[in-house]
Design a protein around this motif. Structure first.
Motif, PDB file in Angstrom:
ATOM      1  N   ASN A 192      15.030 -13.843  27.548  1.00 32.61           N
ATOM      2  CA  ASN A 192      15.854 -13.653  26.455  1.00 32.61           C
ATOM      3  C   ASN A 192      15.727 -12.159  25.766  1.00 32.61           C
ATOM      4  OD1 ASN A 192      18.381 -14.464  25.040  1.00 32.61           O
ATOM      5  ND2 ASN A 192      16.957 -14.836  23.354  1.00 32.61           N
ATOM      6  N   SER A 193      15.167 -11.229  26.649  1.00 37.62           N
ATOM      7  CA  SER A 193      14.865  -9.958  26.027  1.00 37.62           C
ATOM      8  C   SER A 193      15.763  -9.198  26.551  1.00 37.62           C
ATOM      9  CB  SER A 193      13.470  -9.839  26.632  1.00 37.62           C
ATOM     10  OG  SER A 193      12.815  -8.613  26.214  1.00 37.62           O
ATOM     11  N   ASP A 194      17.048  -9.416  27.111  1.00 39.24           N
ATOM     12  CA  ASP A 194      17.788  -8.345  27.724  1.00 39.24           C
ATOM     13  C   ASP A 194      18.642  -7.649  26.464  1.00 39.24           C
ATOM     14  OD1 ASP A 194      19.043 -10.940  27.144  1.00 39.24           O
ATOM     15  OD2 ASP A 194      21.036  -9.947  27.803  1.00 39.24           O
ATOM     16  N   ILE A 195      18.943  -6.405  26.665  1.00 37.66           N
ATOM     17  CA  ILE A 195      19.852  -5.747  26.014  1.00 37.66           C
ATOM     18  C   ILE A 195      20.867  -4.731  26.691  1.00 37.66           C
ATOM     19  CG2 ILE A 195      18.128  -3.753  25.788  1.00 37.66           C
ATOM     20  CD1 ILE A 195      19.187  -3.335  23.066  1.00 37.66           C
ATOM     21  N   ARG A 196      22.150  -4.747  26.104  1.00 37.59           N
ATOM     22  CA  ARG A 196      22.856  -3.639  26.643  1.00 37.59           C
ATOM     23  C   ARG A 196      23.573  -2.864  25.355  1.00 37.59           C
ATOM     24  NH1 ARG A 196      28.262  -6.674  27.129  1.00 37.59           N
ATOM     25  NH2 ARG A 196      27.680  -8.425  26.273  1.00 37.59           N
ATOM     26  N   SER A 197      23.870  -1.570  25.560  1.00 30.57           N
ATOM     27  CA  SER A 197      24.197  -0.919  24.249  1.00 30.57           C
ATOM     28  C   SER A 197      25.165   0.097  24.760  1.00 30.57           C
ATOM     29  CB  SER A 197      23.245  -0.524  23.331  1.00 30.57           C
ATOM     30  OG  SER A 197      22.488   0.706  23.941  1.00 30.57           O
ATOM     31  N   ALA A 198      26.116   0.839  23.906  1.00 33.77           N
ATOM     32  CA  ALA A 198      26.968   1.898  24.176  1.00 33.77           C
ATOM     33  C   ALA A 198      26.915   2.571  22.865  1.00 33.77           C
ATOM     34  CB  ALA A 198      28.283   1.289  24.605  1.00 33.77           C
ATOM     35  N   ARG A 199      27.181   3.829  23.027  1.00 39.46           N
ATOM     36  CA  ARG A 199      27.040   4.926  21.904  1.00 39.46           C
ATOM     37  C   ARG A 199      27.953   5.999  22.198  1.00 39.46           C
ATOM     38  NH1 ARG A 199      24.022   9.467  20.372  1.00 39.46           N
ATOM     39  NH2 ARG A 199      23.277   9.186  22.599  1.00 39.46           N
ATOM     40  N   ALA A 200      28.791   6.564  21.443  1.00 40.36           N
ATOM     41  CA  ALA A 200      29.591   7.590  21.582  1.00 40.36           C
ATOM     42  C   ALA A 200      29.509   8.622  20.360  1.00 40.36           C
ATOM     43  CB  ALA A 200      30.860   7.353  21.947  1.00 40.36           C
ATOM     44  N   GLU A 201      29.191   9.686  20.395  1.00 39.53           N
ATOM     45  CA  GLU A 201      29.353  10.592  19.094  1.00 39.53           C
ATOM     46  C   GLU A 201      30.418  11.778  19.630  1.00 39.53           C
ATOM     47  OE1 GLU A 201      25.459  11.842  17.560  1.00 39.53           O
ATOM     48  OE2 GLU A 201      24.573  10.097  18.662  1.00 39.53           O
ATOM     49  N   ILE A 202      31.041  12.243  18.422  1.00 40.90           N
ATOM     50  CA  ILE A 202      31.846  13.375  18.612  1.00 40.90           C
ATOM     51  C   ILE A 202      31.369  14.280  17.257  1.00 40.90           C
ATOM     52  CG2 ILE A 202      34.053  14.469  18.422  1.00 40.90           C
ATOM     53  CD1 ILE A 202      35.154  11.663  19.302  1.00 40.90           C
ATOM     54  N   ASN A 203      31.137  15.561  17.735  1.00 40.05           N
ATOM     55  CA  ASN A 203      30.833  16.583  16.629  1.00 40.05           C
ATOM     56  C   ASN A 203      31.650  17.772  16.675  1.00 40.05           C
ATOM     57  OD1 ASN A 203      27.687  15.482  15.980  1.00 40.05           O
ATOM     58  ND2 ASN A 203      27.988  15.646  18.159  1.00 40.05           N
ATOM     59  N   LEU A 204      31.942  18.230  15.422  1.00 42.25           N
ATOM     60  CA  LEU A 204      32.603  19.569  15.078  1.00 42.25           C
ATOM     61  C   LEU A 204      31.684  20.133  14.029  1.00 42.25           C
ATOM     62  CD1 LEU A 204      35.137  20.921  15.689  1.00 42.25           C
ATOM     63  CD2 LEU A 204      36.185  19.952  13.458  1.00 42.25           C
ATOM     64  N   SER A 205      31.252  21.469  14.888  1.00 39.76           N
ATOM     65  CA  SER A 205      30.346  22.259  13.994  1.00 39.76           C
ATOM     66  C   SER A 205      31.122  23.595  13.800  1.00 39.76           C
ATOM     67  CB  SER A 205      28.843  22.497  14.629  1.00 39.76           C
ATOM     68  OG  SER A 205      28.368  21.469  14.907  1.00 39.76           O
TER      69      SER A 205
END
Lengths: 360, 639
Positions: free
Chosen positions: B216-229
């Protein structure tokens, strides 16, 4: 210059590694066998998720009278996680280990004879009782399970009781069950099992709930429960009529010599929830209902503010064993004679000693 | 070098370009590691790849004086405590804005992806720059995470991809793309990661060994980022960021001998949008504005017959609104900054008796710094007012606190001598205040005091630093058990004495560039709560007296080769200092080989790491074994 520096650096690294890593494990401790003389097995509960439950032996009549971790010595492996209950019955010792989820039958020296691992649907094993060659175990699968002492590898049946039952006790042909709580619901019933048919005789509805401990003294049954205001109170339970009456406060109870012996570690919280413990010991004459103080604490004044986690009486001679626990350091056992006079005290090998079993 | 803005303030009037550089440099101030009044350690993206650093926790544990609690595996909780103070005393900032978790306290740094990081900086005390939100001055240590800035040298578009794969079903893919439009940069990142995490372990058990695999040590993840500099010739800098994260994981729990029943699952969602704006009005007057909205949600689930209908579910939602305004004025040789933050936090939870708390915090910080030739002195005063509202039940008293910090520095081109004194505290979390039966609303803040003296010395080839510190913690917030329940209370005092020593050198051997770094930490952290207790003067749990880290990197042309080690002396996993409660010392060794390729003007870098080469079966947290020998391949592609 550079080379020298590297040399120094690697020497440092090497040195550091040696310092950190080279400490050898202690050489094997000698493992003396448990002596088959009069002895007291002491179960240290340990801390949850730490696999540090342990079993010790105390010899009340001898010198060099303490052996630590006799289960580990006899079996080559630890008891496991969270030692829950201990019972000497017949010529065997039974121990329930709730985190590691098994019941073990041990020989007179603490060696495993056989064991049963509870399944997911059984739930974690909690407390033990015995009668007529059977061991009864309450489980957090809302059950009481029955095992034949001749072979505990497979259960002989189970009865559905209330929520997450805790202590159980035999009264005549009944097994009385303290139903506790299944978060967030407190069970307000006490279950009574008929041992002849191994079925529920009745579930007694009460105005209390979250029952914990039980002691049977002759015809009287005493049960403790957690109140919603964080105290632990005692009830008198009449099995036949099902009438339950408040009966003072106790946190540990032992039935001995037709009297009820109690320890009460009352927790008092101040407004900031800082806890103070006030502990006293008394015996109740169950016929008159009168309480009297029992232990002389002049030689162990620290017990007055200690949490009593173990409270047992040697059935042979009436000696009291009081185990103080703080959930952090190894427990201390205080022994008093039957008149309440302090005899000795000793440290156990683990956290929170909770039960003792007396073996001749 | 002089990238810390305020340190450079006295130079403001000299030339526009200097200011310009310093203003821009604020973004990457973490680059400066030495020469500061407060001990600072950094790690860059290049080091991260060259050293085969696995995740943020793995990076931070290579710093000296840190104690990363790592429950093992990719999904295991990872928190960082510094110098014996407890993880809740370390703040974490992500691209300049402080990250908080009012419910649980310490931020799980395992959550942040290492793939997007440009620099990680750990500062004891507070960051050197004065133009910061007040929240940057209010804690004992600050872990600053800065994400990668696009590179537009000779191009208008910057695109990268990163692929990682490794043992136990580990897979991580990330793409980044950025486009320059006049003074602005628009960039986006998307990442997906998963791991089975079922690594084998063996744990000693008296005369036997328990072998198993993490369950029970599994993981899934998703990430998104938007940057305006946006950067307008040094007058205005604005960074707008939107961040979304989702993960679902198993919590393997401690290894319980003879019975594995881990069924706990945790799902997390986090979304925030933040804006960080710096404005230079005049040569000696700057402002900074930050705003953030944060949403975080989690769902905890456990399956066991002991629960009603066999399952227990907890849902928690937190909202945070945050606004900060800071101003900095400089009249040589004095600079003054004033910052004010307003933070509003809420927790909605279906935990029994949760009173749906809301917390309103006003935090302000005043800094005065004087720089005279080689000396520099800084005084800081932080004020907090926090009040809470609840739907029912008791609420804590309003908190009104004022805490000071002082630092002194002497520096030359090659050396710095520093001293620092600071008072900080941590406020109780929502769980500590309100969690069913456990929480107590009467909790007071946990107090900490930090003293540090140290020096560093360096040339372009060699540097050395040593810091010595004395901390104490009072009114610790701890759970106290009784026969009935565990209750939170203020109890306990800890005295900490320690030293962090670090050295590094770089030199060439023929065509090979060699870089060696090593650090050593000594930390005596003892319980001084009660002189009558068996615990009096015991070393606190999970704190090794000795620990050290070392790394060597050899670079030759397109190749680099690294070897690292992390060594820790014995620790105790429980408060009572007896051999039964010891955790064995360990040394972990890892090696990474990296090669870069030029493919038609694009750059491809590939790294192969062998981690825990000696297959050492060690644990950081008792009965949470760490992975044994395992491998990872990483490929980075830059268009």
């Amino acid at each position: 210059m550079k080379k020298q520096f590297i040399k120094i650096l690697s020497l440092c690294a090497l040195g550091a590694t040696t310092v950190f890593v080279s400490c050898d494990k202690n050489s094997d401790d000698e493992k003396p066998e448990v002596k088959t003389v009069k002895r007291v097995f002491i179960l240290n509960e340990g801390k949850m998720n730490s696999n540090n439950a342990s079993l010790d032996v105390y010899y009340p009549n001898g010198e060099n009278n303490y052996q630590s971790k006799v289960f580990a010595a006899a079996n080559g492996q630890g008891l496991g996680d969270t030692g829950q209950d201990l019972l000497a019955y017949g010529n065997r010792i039974y121990v329930s280990v709730s985190g590691s989820n098994y019941l073990a039958k041990l020989d007179q020296k603490g060696k495993i004879v056989e064991q049963y691992s509870f399944t997911e649907t059984d739930g974690s094993p909690r407390y033990l009782a015995a009668k007529d060659g059977f061991i009864y175990v309450s489980t957090w699968g809302n059950k009481v399970m029955k095992f034949d002492t001749a072979a505990i590898v497979a259960p002989k049946g189970s009865v559905e009781v209330g929520l997450n039952p805790e202590e159980i006790a035999i009264k005549g042909n009944y097994l009385i069950v303290c139903n506790s709580t299944e978060y967030p619901i407190n069970d307000s019933t006490i279950s009574v099992i008929d041992l002849t048919t191994f079925t529920i005789k009745k579930n007694v509805e009460t105005q209390f709930g979250n029952f914990q401990k039980i002691a049977v003294v002759g015809d009287s049954v005493y049960i403790t429960y957690y109140t919603p205001s964080y105290s632990i109170e005692m009830l008198n339970f009449d099995v036949e009529s099902g009438i339950v009456k408040p009966s003072g406060s106790a946190t540990n109870m032992v039935s001995f010599d037709d009297k009820l012996y109690c320890a009460n570690s009352a927790t008092v919280y101040d407004a900031d929830w800082n806890a103070t413990i006030n502990t006293n010991f008394f015996v109740r004459d169950v016929k008159t209902g009168k309480d009297s103080e029992i232990l002389d604490l002049t030689s162990a004044p620290e017990l007055k503010t200690a949490t009593v986690y173990l409270f047992e009486i040697d059935p042979d001679n009436g000696d009291f064993y009081v185990g103080a626990a703080d959930y952090v350091t190894n427990g201390t056992i205080y022994r008093f004679d039957k008149t309440g006079k302090f005899i000795t005290k000793f440290e156990t090998s683990g956290l929170n000693p909770n039960h003792a079993a007396f073996v001749k | 070098m002089a990238s810390a803005l305020l340190w450079a303030v006295p130079m403001f009037a000299q030339s526009d370009s200097t200011i310009h550089r310093d203003v821009e440099a604020v973004d990457v101030e973490a680059h400066t590691q030495k020469r500061q009044a407060m001990p600072t350690q950094t790690m860059s993206a290049i080091e991260i790849q060259q050293l085969g650093v696995q995740n943020l926790a793995d990076a931070v544990r290579r710093f000296s004086g840190t104690n990363v609690k790592d429950y093992g595996g990719v999904g295991g909780l990872k928190t960082v405590s510094v110098r014996g103070l407890g993880a809740a005393h370390t703040a974490v900032s992500y691209d300049g804005v402080v990250v908080s978790d009012c419910q649980a306290g310490p931020v799980d740094i395992g959550r942040f992806s290492i793939g997007s990081i440009e620099t990680i900086a750990l500062t004891i005390g507070q960051p050197d720059g004065l133009l910061q939100p007040a929240s940057a001055f209010a804690q004992a240590a600050m872990l600053s995470i800065s994400t990668r800035k696009p590179n537009f040298i000779e191009k208008q578009t910057d695109a990268r991809a990163q692929l990682k794969g490794g043992s136990f079903g580990y897979f991580d893919a990330q793409v980044e793309a950025a486009r320059k439009v006049r003074h602005s940069t628009l960039s986006g990142t998307a990442q997906f990661m998963r791991s089975r995490g079922d690594y084998p372990y063996s744990l000693p058990n008296v005369d036997t060994t328990e072998h198993g695999r993490r369950q029970n040590s599994d993981i899934r993840s998703a990430r998104a980022e938007i940057n305006l500099s946006t950067a307008d010739s040094g007058r205005l800098q604005n960074h707008l960021k939107a961040y979304g994260f989702y993960s679902e994981r198993g919590l393997p729990g401690a290894v319980i001998f003879y019975y594995q029943q881990a069924k706990e699952r945790l799902a997390d969602k986090n979304f925030f949008v933040q804006n960080d704006c710096r404005l230079r009005l005049r040569d000696n007057l700057m402002f900074r504005f930050q705003a953030k909205y944060n949403y975080s949600w989690n769902r905890y689930e456990d399956t066991n017959v002991k629960y009603t209908s066999g399952r227990y579910v907890e849902l928690n939602t937190q909202h945070e609104g945050y606004f900060s305004m800071a101003g900095l004025w400089s009249w040589r040789p004095v600079s003054v900054s004033l910052a004010g933050d307003v933070v509003y936090n809420t927790l909605e939870s279906d935990i029994k008796d949760n009173p749906q708390p809301r917390r309103l915090t006003f935090l302000s910080a005043l800094n005065v710094r004087a720089a005279l030739q080689r000396f520099e002195a800084t005084a800081t005063l932080v004020a907090r007012h926090a009040s809470e509202k609840v739907e029912f039940g008791k609420r804590p008293d309003d908190l009104k606190r004022l805490t000071p910090a002082f630092s002194l520095k002497w520096s030359s081109n090659r050396a710095t001598i520093r001293a620092m004194a600071k008072a900080t505290y941590r406020i109780p979390t929502f769980n500590e205040l309100y969690y069913t039966t456990l929480g107590t609303t009467g909790l007071k803040p946990e107090e900490a005091r930090e003293l540090n003296v140290g020096f560093d010395f360096g040339t372009s080839k060699f540097d050395f630093s040593a810091d010595f510190y004395a901390n104490n913690v009072e009114n610790k917030i701890v759970a106290i058990p009784t026969l009935y329940v565990w209750k939170m209370a203020n109890y306990g005092e800890v005295h900490i004495l320690g030293a962090d020593v670090a050295a590094g050198t770089e030199f060439d051997v023929a065509a090979v560039k060699l870089k060696l770094t090593a650090n050593y930490s000594y930390q005596k952290a003892i319980d001084v709560t009660d002189s009558n207790s068996k615990l009096y003067k015991s070393q606190i749990p999970y704190t090794p007296l000795h620990s050290g880290k070392a790394a060597a990197v050899a670079t030759f042309g397109k190749y680099s080769l690294s070897a690292t080690t992390i060594v820790s002396g014995k620790r105790y996993f429980l408060e009572y200092n007896i051999p039964d409660n010891e955790i064995e010392p360990y040394a972990e060794f890892s090696a990474t080989a990296t090669r870069s390729f030029n493919i038609g003007g694009s750059l491809l870098t590939a790294s192969l790491s062998c981690l825990n080469i000696t297959d050492n079966q060690y644990s950081v947290i008792k009965y949470y074994p760490m992975p044994g020998r395992h491998f990872q391949l990483q490929v980075n592609f830059t268009l």
